[in-house]
Design a protein around this motif. Structure first.
Motif, PDB file in Angstrom:
ATOM      1  N   LEU A  69      22.343  -5.480   5.192  1.00  0.00           N
ATOM      2  CA  LEU A  69      22.185  -4.448   6.208  1.00  0.00           C
ATOM      3  C   LEU A  69      21.029  -3.499   5.884  1.00  0.00           C
ATOM      4  O   LEU A  69      20.158  -3.261   6.732  1.00  0.00           O
ATOM      5  CB  LEU A  69      23.493  -3.657   6.366  1.00  0.00           C
ATOM      6  N   ASP A  70      21.005  -2.985   4.680  1.00  0.00           N
ATOM      7  CA  ASP A  70      19.941  -2.037   4.322  1.00  0.00           C
ATOM      8  C   ASP A  70      18.576  -2.708   4.297  1.00  0.00           C
ATOM      9  O   ASP A  70      17.571  -2.114   4.708  1.00  0.00           O
ATOM     10  CB  ASP A  70      20.236  -1.396   2.950  1.00  0.00           C
ATOM     11  N   GLY A  71      18.534  -3.940   3.827  1.00  0.00           N
ATOM     12  CA  GLY A  71      17.266  -4.670   3.791  1.00  0.00           C
ATOM     13  C   GLY A  71      16.718  -4.927   5.181  1.00  0.00           C
ATOM     14  O   GLY A  71      15.519  -4.757   5.433  1.00  0.00           O
ATOM     15  N   LEU A  72      17.607  -5.304   6.117  1.00  0.00           N
ATOM     16  CA  LEU A  72      17.192  -5.547   7.495  1.00  0.00           C
ATOM     17  C   LEU A  72      16.699  -4.259   8.147  1.00  0.00           C
ATOM     18  O   LEU A  72      15.672  -4.255   8.851  1.00  0.00           O
ATOM     19  CB  LEU A  72      18.359  -6.140   8.291  1.00  0.00           C
ATOM     20  N   LYS A  73      17.402  -3.175   7.906  1.00  0.00           N
ATOM     21  CA  LYS A  73      17.023  -1.895   8.509  1.00  0.00           C
ATOM     22  C   LYS A  73      15.611  -1.472   8.111  1.00  0.00           C
ATOM     23  O   LYS A  73      14.888  -0.861   8.895  1.00  0.00           O
ATOM     24  CB  LYS A  73      18.015  -0.800   8.111  1.00  0.00           C
ATOM     25  N   GLU A  74      15.197  -1.797   6.904  1.00  0.00           N
ATOM     26  CA  GLU A  74      13.853  -1.442   6.445  1.00  0.00           C
ATOM     27  C   GLU A  74      12.774  -2.054   7.347  1.00  0.00           C
ATOM     28  O   GLU A  74      11.725  -1.470   7.556  1.00  0.00           O
ATOM     29  CB  GLU A  74      13.638  -1.892   5.001  1.00  0.00           C
ATOM     30  N   TYR A  75      13.052  -3.242   7.860  1.00  0.00           N
ATOM     31  CA  TYR A  75      12.076  -3.929   8.705  1.00  0.00           C
ATOM     32  C   TYR A  75      12.086  -3.457  10.156  1.00  0.00           C
ATOM     33  O   TYR A  75      11.082  -3.553  10.853  1.00  0.00           O
ATOM     34  CB  TYR A  75      12.307  -5.445   8.667  1.00  0.00           C
ATOM     35  N   ILE A  76      13.239  -2.967  10.625  1.00  0.00           N
ATOM     36  CA  ILE A  76      13.351  -2.649  12.059  1.00  0.00           C
ATOM     37  C   ILE A  76      13.562  -1.160  12.322  1.00  0.00           C
ATOM     38  O   ILE A  76      13.851  -0.761  13.447  1.00  0.00           O
ATOM     39  CB  ILE A  76      14.478  -3.467  12.727  1.00  0.00           C
ATOM     40  N   LYS A  77      13.402  -0.325  11.305  1.00  0.00           N
ATOM     41  CA  LYS A  77      13.722   1.093  11.458  1.00  0.00           C
ATOM     42  C   LYS A  77      12.780   1.835  12.404  1.00  0.00           C
ATOM     43  O   LYS A  77      13.068   2.965  12.806  1.00  0.00           O
ATOM     44  CB  LYS A  77      13.735   1.786  10.098  1.00  0.00           C
ATOM     45  N   THR A  78      11.667   1.207  12.787  1.00  0.00           N
ATOM     46  CA  THR A  78      10.750   1.834  13.752  1.00  0.00           C
ATOM     47  C   THR A  78      11.213   1.626  15.199  1.00  0.00           C
ATOM     48  O   THR A  78      10.637   2.176  16.124  1.00  0.00           O
ATOM     49  CB  THR A  78       9.332   1.255  13.602  1.00  0.00           C
TER      50      THR A  78
END
Length: 210
Positions: A69-78
């Protein structure tokens, strides 16, 4: 609006853009599903920027799950609503692996059973990835259908059903993309660009701009 007008409208749209497609970047059905899932209340440009970073690292259900979850969020947080979208995408990846062998299903029922996937998203995937003549009604298509008179309706479901009924068969596969692009660049929300519109003389909108 009569049948002849609709025929002329889509003939002109096809002539101007013979092979329309989505402006989301994708190369596999899973990439398309991911991009569409991320695109709710976000721009295609914004989604493309995020997936340009995400897909080289993770573009399969297993690879997305491996990010966590945290790893994915890093890519899509914009992207807007990225917390909810990350959770839905991970749940979707799990279902794809457990129930569909890691592949994106090509049926509406199976697609709509995925977290974060509604009728509009399912229609985009069925149309663009699998070549089915579905029409996904977003804000652009809803506006263009009502404003022009092609398929007026009070809600997206009504507009979708009218489009499926009234768009001539030869245009149904690409109608979705023609109408979105027309709404995005010509028949825009605040002040439609009627002077540069290729279907202006066929459109039944009463308050045309000069």
């Amino acid at each position: 609006m009569n049948k002849e007008k609709r025929q002329q409208i889509f003939s002109r749209l096809r002539e101007a853009n013979p092979q329309p497609t989505t402006e989301l970047n994708w190369s596999t059905p899973f990439e398309l599903l991911t991009a569409v899932l991320l695109s709710a209340q976000a721009t295609d440009v914004g989604v493309n920027k995020a997936t340009a970073r995400l897909f080289p690292v993770a573009n399969t259900p297993q690879a997305i799950l491996d990010l966590g979850l945290d790893g994915l969020k890093e890519y899509i947080k914009t992207i807007g609503l990225y917390n909810t979208k990350a959770e839905n995408l991970l749940k979707t990846c799990r279902i794809l692996l457990e129930q569909h062998g890691g592949e994106v299903p090509a049926t509406r029922k199976a697609l709509e059973a995925l977290p974060g996937v509604g009728r509009k998203t399912a229609n985009v995937v069925l149309n663009t990835a699998f070549g089915q003549p579905t029409i996904a009604v977003d804000t652009h298509i809803f506006r263009v259908s009502n404003r022009t008179g092609i398929a007026p309706g009070k809600n997206v479901d009504e507009v979708e059903q009218k489009l499926l009924r009234h768009v001539p068969g030869e245009f149904r596969q690409d109608a979705h993309h023609w109408l979105i692009l027309h709404g995005r660049y010509t028949c825009v929300a605040r002040k439609p660009r009627c002077l540069s519109c290729i279907i202006e003389d066929l459109c039944e909108f009463k308050d045309k701009t000069e």
